[in-house]
Scaffold this active site. Structure first.
Site, mmCIF file in Angstrom:
data_model
loop_
_atom_site.group_PDB
_atom_site.id
_atom_site.type_symbol
_atom_site.label_atom_id
_atom_site.label_comp_id
_atom_site.label_asym_id
_atom_site.label_seq_id
_atom_site.Cartn_x
_atom_site.Cartn_y
_atom_site.Cartn_z
ATOM 1 N N ASN A 246 0.809 -1.229 0.000
ATOM 2 C CA ASN A 246 0.000 0.000 0.000
ATOM 3 C C ASN A 246 0.840 1.275 0.000
ATOM 4 O O ASN A 246 0.611 2.185 -0.776
ATOM 5 C CB ASN A 246 -0.942 0.006 1.199
ATOM 6 C CG ASN A 246 -2.039 -1.040 1.097
ATOM 7 O OD1 ASN A 246 -2.671 -1.379 2.076
ATOM 8 N ND2 ASN A 246 -2.276 -1.578 -0.095
ATOM 9 N N LYS A 251 -1.577 5.064 8.383
ATOM 10 C CA LYS A 251 -2.908 4.556 8.039
ATOM 11 C C LYS A 251 -3.691 4.453 9.339
ATOM 12 O O LYS A 251 -3.423 3.597 10.184
ATOM 13 C CB LYS A 251 -2.835 3.201 7.353
ATOM 14 C CG LYS A 251 -4.201 2.651 6.936
ATOM 15 C CD LYS A 251 -4.117 1.204 6.482
ATOM 16 C CE LYS A 251 -3.482 1.098 5.116
ATOM 17 N NZ LYS A 251 -3.444 -0.312 4.641
#
Length: 493
Positions: A246, A251
């Site tokens: 990713n 996150k």
């Protein structure tokens, strides 16, 4: 009468049990598990052996060197709030726990216990997580490094709560073959609440720097202060391992059903040069508070938080800076004095440097982040003293924008020109220093748990402090002059 005698005997036993001194065990690469382990001259060979014999309040001191491990180090026993279990590097030496010979999928350290204090240890090359905390609480990891493992460096789950990471690094972690899960730090899935990261760095991890993805837990809180992350989504050699990597910096949550909340608090945090986003919502529906953060050069966006939150949850973004990257925030965001607002214009001239040299370099002796000019505000920037008071310390007339407070010049000098050396020798703490003036100073000696053991006041000049009452072990010696303090970790043999 017999009942009364039993009570008295029970109280006497408790008194003597509580008065037994905590033990110190030593581990060295040339040790032997047949040794008693209580002497630096006759140490154990493995940490596992030392853990098996220690009791709450005891300390394990690990000498420097490379320790080859073929299987997971499992820690299930716990300390207490009053008597923690200590696993510490000996002095300034650096023990490296090498798990390169274990099977793929096996973790380095598996911690299910509570009240552990671990400091100064590297964990590398494991077949899965370097460190996995499951269910444990009130553990502290300080000045540790987790690198080149085949999954996340340090992952917390199984209800793990109230754990703290101080000045730790996690980098170059990658999980073949899909490279889709290895993060730097991951309080995720079924993690508990109130886990905290202070002064930590995460870089070059194939997935994310920090990952708070939820599965099985909801409405938990994670706190980050003064943390840096960069270069995630790539391998150590800089290549992109594919779409499953990713590459986000922070996150802050997300879940399979897109309805779980992970409350994230980020203060003075920096995210740059990540493959995707710097600060990423990832469909998190919880509270998110970003105060004095800086995003720079993240490829997809510096900040992306656009999806509506759960009822009663809020997004607060104040005093943050973005340069060379998109900012995408939902209209529900509560904002104040961010650099992308109308009153500001951000250019390269606002920063002392955009050169990243040193950001992944050695930490200071006490484990704190290195001093670099990167992304610090330059003199004359309109971002200085332009922020909103959000309760953080600041200098000048108002807070600055971004992660680094500008250091205003001052004529006050509380510390004389002095060189301080402190060391243990023959049951004494030797203090050697020089100064331009004759003035009183103080020396305090603390246990590693922060308890004050000895205090003294002296005038400038070489002197010594009688420490015969202290047993062998690690102590913190603090030199105090007026408002200035210098601390050193010392070993007493």
């Amino acid at each position: 009468m017999k009942y009364l005698m039993k009570i008295i005997l029970f109280l006497i036993l408790i008194f003597f049990a509580g008065s037994i001194a905590a033990e110190t065990y030593y581990v060295a690469t040339d040790g032997d598990n047949g040794n008693a382990g209580t002497s630096i001259d006759a140490p154990f060979k493995t940490i596992t052996k030392a853990i098996s014999v220690m009791e709450p309040g005891d300390t394990i001191l690990v000498r420097g060197g490379v320790y080859i491990n073929y299987s997971t180090i499992r820690i299930s026993k716990s300390g207490t709030a009053e008597a923690k279990c200590y696993l510490l590097a000996y002095g300034d030496e650096r023990p490296i726990l090498d798990f390169s010979r274990q099977d793929f999928g096996d973790r380095g350290i598996s911690l299910t216990g509570s009240y552990w204090y671990v400091k100064g240890i590297d964990v590398c090359y494991s077949g899965d997580n370097a460190l996995n905390i499951s269910g444990g609480g009130f553990n502290v990891f300080e000045f540790c490094r987790f690198y080149e493992n085949k999954d996340t460096g340090a992952q917390l789950g199984g209800g793990a709560h109230d754990n703290t990471f101080i000045n730790c690094d996690s980098y170059y972690n990658a999980d073949p073959e899909d490279y889709g899960d290895a993060d730097g730090f991951a309080p995720k899935l079924d993690v508990g609440s109130n886990n905290k990261f202070v002064g930590c760095r995460a870089w070059g991890n194939c997935d994310d720097g920090w990952d708070g993805y939820m599965r099985g837990a909801d409405d938990v809180t994670t706190i980050l202060e003064n943390c840096w992350t960069w270069g995630n989504g790539y391998l150590k050699d800089g290549t992109d391992p594919g779409a499953k990597a990713n590459g986000n910096g922070f996150k802050m949550g997300g879940s399979d059903d897109r309805n779980l909340s992970h409350n994230f608090v980020l203060t003075n945090c920096v995210s740059f040069y990540n493959k995707a986003k710097g600060f990423d919502q990832n469909n998190n529906t919880g509270n998110m508070q970003l105060l004095n953060c800086t995003g720079y050069g993240n490829l997809s966006a510096n900040y992306r938080i656009t999806r509506n939150l759960a009822a009663g949850k809020t997004l607060e973004v104040k005093n943050c800076v973005s340069y060379d990257g998109l900012v995408e925030l939902g209209d529900f965001a509560i904002q104040a004095t961010n650099s992308w607002m109308d009153q500001f214009t951000v250019t390269a001239d606002d920063f002392q440097s955009l050169d990243t040299t040193g950001i992944g370099g050695p930490r200071k002796a006490d484990g704190s982040l290195p001093d670099v000019s990167f992304l610090k505000l330059a003199e004359g920037s309109d971002l200085i003293d332009a922020g909103t008071d959000v309760g953080l310390e600041f200098s000048g007339t108002a807070p600055d924008l971004g992660a680094f407070e500008y250091e205003h010049a001052t004529a006050i000098n509380t510390m004389p020109e002095t060189s301080v050396k402190m060391w243990f020798a023959n049951n004494k703490l030797r203090i050697e220093l020089s100064a331009d003036q004759n003035s009183e100073y103080r020396v305090n000696i603390y246990s590693v748990s922060g308890q004050v053991l000895l205090q003294t006041a002296r005038n400038f000049g070489n002197t010594s402090l009688d420490c015969s009452s202290l047993k062998s072990g690690i102590y913190i010696a603090e030199f105090v002059y007026r408002e200035s303090r210098t601390s050193k970790k010392l070993v007493k043999n």
